[in-house]
Design a protein around this motif. Sequence first.
Motif, PDB file in Angstrom:
ATOM      1  N   PHE A 151      76.506   1.992  35.713  1.00 28.12           N
ATOM      2  CA  PHE A 151      77.390   0.858  35.986  1.00 28.12           C
ATOM      3  C   PHE A 151      76.808  -0.020  37.089  1.00 28.12           C
ATOM      4  O   PHE A 151      76.815  -1.247  36.995  1.00 28.12           O
ATOM      5  CB  PHE A 151      78.787   1.356  36.383  1.00 28.12           C
ATOM      6  N   GLY A 152      76.305   0.592  38.140  1.00 27.75           N
ATOM      7  CA  GLY A 152      75.703  -0.171  39.230  1.00 27.75           C
ATOM      8  C   GLY A 152      74.478  -0.938  38.773  1.00 27.75           C
ATOM      9  O   GLY A 152      74.298  -2.116  39.123  1.00 27.75           O
ATOM     10  N   GLY A 156      74.021  -4.998  38.800  1.00 26.28           N
ATOM     11  CA  GLY A 156      72.928  -5.630  39.541  1.00 26.28           C
ATOM     12  C   GLY A 156      72.132  -6.587  38.678  1.00 26.28           C
ATOM     13  O   GLY A 156      71.732  -7.670  39.120  1.00 26.28           O
ATOM     14  N   ILE A 157      71.902  -6.206  37.428  1.00 25.48           N
ATOM     15  CA  ILE A 157      71.181  -7.079  36.492  1.00 25.48           C
ATOM     16  C   ILE A 157      72.022  -8.306  36.162  1.00 25.48           C
ATOM     17  O   ILE A 157      71.496  -9.427  36.054  1.00 25.48           O
ATOM     18  CB  ILE A 157      70.800  -6.290  35.220  1.00 25.48           C
ATOM     19  N   GLU A 204      83.959   5.766  42.486  1.00 24.05           N
ATOM     20  CA  GLU A 204      82.513   5.908  42.658  1.00 24.05           C
ATOM     21  C   GLU A 204      81.753   4.838  41.879  1.00 24.05           C
ATOM     22  O   GLU A 204      80.686   4.373  42.312  1.00 24.05           O
ATOM     23  CB  GLU A 204      82.057   7.310  42.245  1.00 24.05           C
ATOM     24  N   ILE A 205      82.279   4.436  40.740  1.00 23.60           N
ATOM     25  CA  ILE A 205      81.669   3.323  39.991  1.00 23.60           C
ATOM     26  C   ILE A 205      81.770   2.038  40.799  1.00 23.60           C
ATOM     27  O   ILE A 205      80.799   1.279  40.913  1.00 23.60           O
ATOM     28  CB  ILE A 205      82.344   3.183  38.608  1.00 23.60           C
ATOM     29  N   TYR A 206      82.945   1.794  41.369  1.00 23.31           N
ATOM     30  CA  TYR A 206      83.107   0.604  42.221  1.00 23.31           C
ATOM     31  C   TYR A 206      82.102   0.623  43.368  1.00 23.31           C
ATOM     32  O   TYR A 206      81.436  -0.383  43.636  1.00 23.31           O
ATOM     33  CB  TYR A 206      84.536   0.540  42.771  1.00 23.31           C
ATOM     34  N   LYS A 207      81.965   1.748  44.028  1.00 24.39           N
ATOM     35  CA  LYS A 207      81.035   1.848  45.156  1.00 24.39           C
ATOM     36  C   LYS A 207      79.590   1.650  44.703  1.00 24.39           C
ATOM     37  O   LYS A 207      78.784   1.001  45.399  1.00 24.39           O
ATOM     38  CB  LYS A 207      81.186   3.205  45.846  1.00 24.39           C
ATOM     39  N   SER A 208      79.243   2.198  43.542  1.00 27.39           N
ATOM     40  CA  SER A 208      77.891   2.033  43.003  1.00 27.39           C
ATOM     41  C   SER A 208      77.589   0.565  42.739  1.00 27.39           C
ATOM     42  O   SER A 208      76.508   0.058  43.063  1.00 27.39           O
ATOM     43  CB  SER A 208      77.755   2.843  41.705  1.00 27.39           C
ATOM     44  N   ILE A 209      78.563  -0.140  42.155  1.00 27.41           N
ATOM     45  CA  ILE A 209      78.391  -1.566  41.895  1.00 27.41           C
ATOM     46  C   ILE A 209      78.295  -2.342  43.202  1.00 27.41           C
ATOM     47  O   ILE A 209      77.427  -3.205  43.364  1.00 27.41           O
ATOM     48  CB  ILE A 209      79.543  -2.095  41.020  1.00 27.41           C
ATOM     49  N   ARG A 210      79.165  -2.011  44.142  1.00 27.94           N
ATOM     50  CA  ARG A 210      79.163  -2.740  45.414  1.00 27.94           C
ATOM     51  C   ARG A 210      77.820  -2.591  46.140  1.00 27.94           C
ATOM     52  O   ARG A 210      77.310  -3.540  46.731  1.00 27.94           O
ATOM     53  CB  ARG A 210      80.324  -2.258  46.288  1.00 27.94           C
ATOM     54  N   ARG A 211      77.226  -1.409  46.059  1.00 28.84           N
ATOM     55  CA  ARG A 211      75.912  -1.213  46.683  1.00 28.84           C
ATOM     56  C   ARG A 211      74.859  -2.109  46.049  1.00 28.84           C
ATOM     57  O   ARG A 211      73.942  -2.583  46.721  1.00 28.84           O
ATOM     58  CB  ARG A 211      75.489   0.257  46.561  1.00 28.84           C
ATOM     59  N   PRO A 218      81.895 -11.039  43.555  1.00 32.07           N
ATOM     60  CA  PRO A 218      83.185 -10.607  43.014  1.00 32.07           C
ATOM     61  C   PRO A 218      83.088  -9.389  42.087  1.00 32.07           C
ATOM     62  O   PRO A 218      82.293  -9.369  41.147  1.00 32.07           O
ATOM     63  CB  PRO A 218      83.670 -11.833  42.228  1.00 32.07           C
ATOM     64  N   ILE A 219      83.895  -8.397  42.390  1.00 28.52           N
ATOM     65  CA  ILE A 219      84.088  -7.241  41.508  1.00 28.52           C
ATOM     66  C   ILE A 219      85.573  -7.169  41.171  1.00 28.52           C
ATOM     67  O   ILE A 219      86.425  -7.138  42.059  1.00 28.52           O
ATOM     68  CB  ILE A 219      83.663  -5.913  42.165  1.00 28.52           C
ATOM     69  N   SER A 220      85.880  -7.164  39.885  1.00 25.27           N
ATOM     70  CA  SER A 220      87.270  -7.039  39.446  1.00 25.27           C
ATOM     71  C   SER A 220      87.408  -5.774  38.604  1.00 25.27           C
ATOM     72  O   SER A 220      86.414  -5.140  38.231  1.00 25.27           O
ATOM     73  CB  SER A 220      87.694  -8.266  38.631  1.00 25.27           C
ATOM     74  N   VAL A 221      88.639  -5.422  38.302  1.00 23.54           N
ATOM     75  CA  VAL A 221      88.892  -4.271  37.444  1.00 23.54           C
ATOM     76  C   VAL A 221      89.988  -4.615  36.454  1.00 23.54           C
ATOM     77  O   VAL A 221      90.935  -5.343  36.786  1.00 23.54           O
ATOM     78  CB  VAL A 221      89.277  -3.029  38.275  1.00 23.54           C
TER      79      VAL A 221
END
Length: 407
Positions: A151-152, A156-157, A204-211, A218-221
């Motif tokens: 997911f991260g 990133g891509i 953990e997916i959110y944190k992986s993406i945020r890194r 922007p990250i939404s769910v």
Amino acid sequence: MTNFEEKLVLPNGIMIKNRFFKAAMSEGLADERNRPTEKLVRLYETWAKGGAGIVVTGNVMVDRRALGEPRNVVIEDEQDLELLKKWANSGTQNNTQLWMQINHPGKQVFKGIVKEAVAPSKIEFEPSLQKYFPIARELTEREIQDIIKRFGTTAGIAKKAGFTGVQIHAAHGYLISQFLSNRHNERADQWGGSIENRMRFLIEIYKSIRREVGEEYPISVKLNSADFMKAGFTEEDSMKVISRLNDLGIDLIEVSGGSYENPRMTGSAMKQSAQKREAYFLEFAAEANKVSKAPIVVTGGFRTRKGMLDALQSGDADMIGLARPMAVYPSLPDELMEGSREQVQLASRKTGIKWIDRTAMLELTWYSLQLERIAVGKAPKETLSPKLALLRSIFKNGMDVFQMRRV
């Protein structure tokens, strides 16, 4: 009072030009290798020019071994970066935010499309539904960590390609939703049991993406209010997840509900109170908005300009989510802001042949063909015959059309 044209500032400071949100719809427009195509470029250019503040893509898969349906776009690495840049450039015209919806289907993968299905636990669907899916096996710890990383990577891509945000698909019975649900998650490790453990996969997916994307991206769910199944994900669970995501800095939450087992997101079993206010999940959104720092989007059911304005002006919703109406009226946000359209009438699309209407899910097939018309430069056709839509879909996809389609 809030109106359609009022700008919305996200918690990270990003400004959205208006209150219209084009929600995700499955396009089925990738090529046979699951790469983006020129059709997607043209489709999203049309929507970008139609006036919505945010346009969200159909679900992009993080693993080509796990497809929700044929011709999903898959992003595992940068091999298609130039095509992705073209897609992002087309969809960010007109000061439009183009956000990529990122997903893993878990066990909601149809027979014949994938070699195997995976899930939090080895739990079957009800027999009438399970016949469409392979029996899923339980994910290992190593596989869970791999999916989180994927997911991260995909996010990133997306950022590198020029998409201006991402949406984590945590609703509608897909893998994250499966982890959240007691009905589908019977794990006894850190990923199951209490809601705090069951939400760990999403967190953990959110944190992986945020890194991967940084604090200002922007990250939404997309999150179910509930899955409306016995011993499943409840509204109380959902509120706890919303609170935790807010603590972590989520930028926007789209409220939905249901799954293939109970497809409330299509308006089935709609409460009378919801019918009066049009939107399916507005009552839950109103409660969520009392505790959420992140804006709340409500998608599903809006059909009149008045109903949309009422939802905004009451403060129950911060953005109006539109999906199927924009398959038929791609410039609907502009028309609503201008006042040239007061309502949208979407008739039920049926062939009249009961077993076909039930099995092929003609409603979704009909809307998918509207997206393809836009993608090849044609106008949507409201008078398109459902029977003709079925024949065209069979010609294009073979008998796969008789499998259930994503909603």
